[in-house]
Design a protein around this motif. Sequence first.
Motif, PDB file in Angstrom:
ATOM      1  N   ASP A  33       1.602   9.138  -3.549  1.00  0.00           N
ATOM      2  CA  ASP A  33       0.249   9.595  -3.220  1.00  0.00           C
ATOM      3  C   ASP A  33      -0.736   9.201  -4.321  1.00  0.00           C
ATOM      4  O   ASP A  33      -1.870   8.797  -4.042  1.00  0.00           O
ATOM      5  N   MET A  34      -0.312   9.336  -5.576  1.00  0.00           N
ATOM      6  CA  MET A  34      -1.177   9.022  -6.703  1.00  0.00           C
ATOM      7  C   MET A  34      -1.596   7.552  -6.700  1.00  0.00           C
ATOM      8  O   MET A  34      -2.736   7.212  -7.026  1.00  0.00           O
ATOM      9  N   TYR A  35      -0.670   6.673  -6.300  1.00  0.00           N
ATOM     10  CA  TYR A  35      -0.970   5.241  -6.259  1.00  0.00           C
ATOM     11  C   TYR A  35      -1.521   4.796  -4.906  1.00  0.00           C
ATOM     12  O   TYR A  35      -1.755   3.603  -4.689  1.00  0.00           O
ATOM     13  N   GLY A  36      -1.728   5.746  -3.987  1.00  0.00           N
ATOM     14  CA  GLY A  36      -2.315   5.413  -2.698  1.00  0.00           C
ATOM     15  C   GLY A  36      -1.418   4.579  -1.810  1.00  0.00           C
ATOM     16  O   GLY A  36      -1.908   3.724  -1.057  1.00  0.00           O
ATOM     17  N   ILE A  37      -0.121   4.825  -1.861  1.00  0.00           N
ATOM     18  CA  ILE A  37       0.849   4.064  -1.064  1.00  0.00           C
ATOM     19  C   ILE A  37       1.293   4.897   0.139  1.00  0.00           C
ATOM     20  O   ILE A  37       1.783   6.018  -0.014  1.00  0.00           O
ATOM     21  N   MET A  54       4.949 -11.476   8.126  1.00  0.00           N
ATOM     22  CA  MET A  54       6.246 -11.007   7.645  1.00  0.00           C
ATOM     23  C   MET A  54       6.208  -9.490   7.486  1.00  0.00           C
ATOM     24  O   MET A  54       5.243  -8.933   6.964  1.00  0.00           O
ATOM     25  N   LYS A  55       7.250  -8.825   7.933  1.00  0.00           N
ATOM     26  CA  LYS A  55       7.362  -7.375   7.765  1.00  0.00           C
ATOM     27  C   LYS A  55       8.477  -7.079   6.767  1.00  0.00           C
ATOM     28  O   LYS A  55       9.620  -7.501   6.944  1.00  0.00           O
ATOM     29  N   ILE A  56       8.125  -6.348   5.712  1.00  0.00           N
ATOM     30  CA  ILE A  56       9.058  -6.048   4.628  1.00  0.00           C
ATOM     31  C   ILE A  56       9.320  -4.552   4.576  1.00  0.00           C
ATOM     32  O   ILE A  56       8.386  -3.740   4.604  1.00  0.00           O
ATOM     33  N   TRP A  57      10.585  -4.195   4.480  1.00  0.00           N
ATOM     34  CA  TRP A  57      10.960  -2.791   4.293  1.00  0.00           C
ATOM     35  C   TRP A  57      11.337  -2.570   2.835  1.00  0.00           C
ATOM     36  O   TRP A  57      12.186  -3.268   2.284  1.00  0.00           O
ATOM     37  N   ILE A  58      10.684  -1.590   2.204  1.00  0.00           N
ATOM     38  CA  ILE A  58      10.993  -1.200   0.829  1.00  0.00           C
ATOM     39  C   ILE A  58      11.413   0.265   0.832  1.00  0.00           C
ATOM     40  O   ILE A  58      10.677   1.131   1.318  1.00  0.00           O
ATOM     41  N   ILE A  93       4.086  -4.829  -6.375  1.00  0.00           N
ATOM     42  CA  ILE A  93       4.642  -5.674  -5.316  1.00  0.00           C
ATOM     43  C   ILE A  93       4.048  -5.272  -3.972  1.00  0.00           C
ATOM     44  O   ILE A  93       3.621  -6.115  -3.165  1.00  0.00           O
ATOM     45  N   ILE A  94       4.006  -3.965  -3.725  1.00  0.00           N
ATOM     46  CA  ILE A  94       3.464  -3.454  -2.457  1.00  0.00           C
ATOM     47  C   ILE A  94       1.993  -3.825  -2.315  1.00  0.00           C
ATOM     48  O   ILE A  94       1.559  -4.332  -1.269  1.00  0.00           O
ATOM     49  N   LYS A  95       1.215  -3.606  -3.370  1.00  0.00           N
ATOM     50  CA  LYS A  95      -0.213  -3.919  -3.326  1.00  0.00           C
ATOM     51  C   LYS A  95      -0.446  -5.417  -3.108  1.00  0.00           C
ATOM     52  O   LYS A  95      -1.343  -5.821  -2.358  1.00  0.00           O
ATOM     53  N   TYR A  96       0.364  -6.240  -3.764  1.00  0.00           N
ATOM     54  CA  TYR A  96       0.216  -7.689  -3.616  1.00  0.00           C
ATOM     55  C   TYR A  96       0.533  -8.128  -2.190  1.00  0.00           C
ATOM     56  O   TYR A  96      -0.223  -8.903  -1.583  1.00  0.00           O
ATOM     57  N   LEU A  97       1.640  -7.662  -1.651  1.00  0.00           N
ATOM     58  CA  LEU A  97       2.048  -8.050  -0.304  1.00  0.00           C
ATOM     59  C   LEU A  97       1.004  -7.624   0.731  1.00  0.00           C
ATOM     60  O   LEU A  97       0.678  -8.378   1.650  1.00  0.00           O
ATOM     61  N   GLU A  98       0.485  -6.420   0.569  1.00  0.00           N
ATOM     62  CA  GLU A  98      -0.535  -5.939   1.503  1.00  0.00           C
ATOM     63  C   GLU A  98      -1.808  -6.765   1.399  1.00  0.00           C
ATOM     64  O   GLU A  98      -2.446  -7.070   2.415  1.00  0.00           O
ATOM     65  N   ALA A  99      -2.173  -7.146   0.175  1.00  0.00           N
ATOM     66  CA  ALA A  99      -3.369  -7.975  -0.020  1.00  0.00           C
ATOM     67  C   ALA A  99      -3.200  -9.358   0.606  1.00  0.00           C
ATOM     68  O   ALA A  99      -4.180  -9.987   1.025  1.00  0.00           O
ATOM     69  N   GLU A 100      -1.942  -9.811   0.677  1.00  0.00           N
ATOM     70  CA  GLU A 100      -1.645 -11.110   1.287  1.00  0.00           C
ATOM     71  C   GLU A 100      -1.530 -11.019   2.802  1.00  0.00           C
ATOM     72  O   GLU A 100      -1.236 -12.011   3.471  1.00  0.00           O
ATOM     73  N   GLY A 101      -1.734  -9.834   3.344  1.00  0.00           N
ATOM     74  CA  GLY A 101      -1.692  -9.643   4.788  1.00  0.00           C
ATOM     75  C   GLY A 101      -0.318  -9.358   5.356  1.00  0.00           C
ATOM     76  O   GLY A 101      -0.136  -9.358   6.579  1.00  0.00           O
ATOM     77  N   GLU A 102       0.657  -9.112   4.477  1.00  0.00           N
ATOM     78  CA  GLU A 102       2.010  -8.815   4.949  1.00  0.00           C
ATOM     79  C   GLU A 102       2.084  -7.347   5.397  1.00  0.00           C
ATOM     80  O   GLU A 102       1.339  -6.490   4.920  1.00  0.00           O
ATOM     81  N   ASP A 103       2.992  -7.066   6.289  1.00  0.00           N
ATOM     82  CA  ASP A 103       3.199  -5.710   6.798  1.00  0.00           C
ATOM     83  C   ASP A 103       4.327  -5.059   6.001  1.00  0.00           C
ATOM     84  O   ASP A 103       5.471  -5.528   6.049  1.00  0.00           O
TER      85      ASP A 103
END
Length: 343
Positions: free
Chosen positions: A45-49, A1-5, A19-29
């Motif tokens: 940048d501070m949160y590494g996003i 799944m590809k999600i745009w935020i 939310i972003i960290k969780y989705l990425e950890a689940e392999g979502e794009d």
Amino acid sequence: MKIWIDISNAPHVRFFKDIIKYLEAEGEDVVVTARQFGDIHKLLDMYGIDFISVGKHGVTLYDKLRESTQRVFNLVDIIHDEKVDVALSKHSIELPRISFGLGIPSLYVLDNEKALAANKLTLPLCDRIIAPNSIDFWQLMKFGADPNTIIPYDGTSELMHFKSFVYNDNIFDDLNLDLNHSKTILMRPEPSLASYLDVDCRKSVLSPIVDELKNVANILILPRFKEQAEIFEGIENVSILKPPVDTSSIIQKSDLVIGAGGTMNREAAILQTPVISCYPGETLSVDQYYVDKGLMYRSMDTDKVIQKALDYLVTPHEKIDVKTDDLFEIILDNLYDLAKNSK
């Protein structure tokens, strides 16, 4: 799944980071776009996003319209080429318009029923709208929201800011603050560049409050932009914080928060640090939610704010048990459901 935020305001970085960290950890794009405004880029940048910078904020009505129109123009090609499955935002003007135009299902998080222009431009186009049940949904329907798209929850959006929060008890030392008093007050000026608030950005409602309280407590000012910081420069016992900083730890470490905005006040209420709202606009439902629970004091009367501040500094604040819904799970459940039903 590809999600745009899409992220259009600094507090939204903290809202979406887990939310972003969780989705990425689940392999979502996850595709994150962000406009240039305030400390958005620094916080990401501070949160590494990772993010794509698109557009900026306007000051006048003409500038706002022009910049938003240009941002839509630039985002269309990016999002079309990304082949997005589902879109997610919080009060982004551009995301619902682009999602609707490209046939992408969108999930919209809302907490300001007074943002007339933003709500009119977005709510009729959203597939689902997550909103606190403290808001009168008839007001959202007047903006064109379909009542069948509204998902209510108990609480406010700031609950998301503390999903992975770890308190730093040494935050004042880490910031090398020069503190002369035993008590400390954190203050946040009003969002004077926002379209929904008609105030003079060269002044602040906090100025007379600072003048009265600077002799009894350390004052920490968290400004929104450079010109706002300049209002408070050179005042004795006043420290101006340079974002991005760990505001959650600062709130929890402080004895009192006085805010002329909204987000930081509600964060203080959640952390149960005494908080006074002197927001110079009509009271939002999400603020009234905490006022009703005894977790926030609200007044635009300077004398009352000062007196209440002195009371808070002397009298210990009692903790109040508050039950809320899990907004993190509500967002994820609806995001996956929208993506599944669109295939």
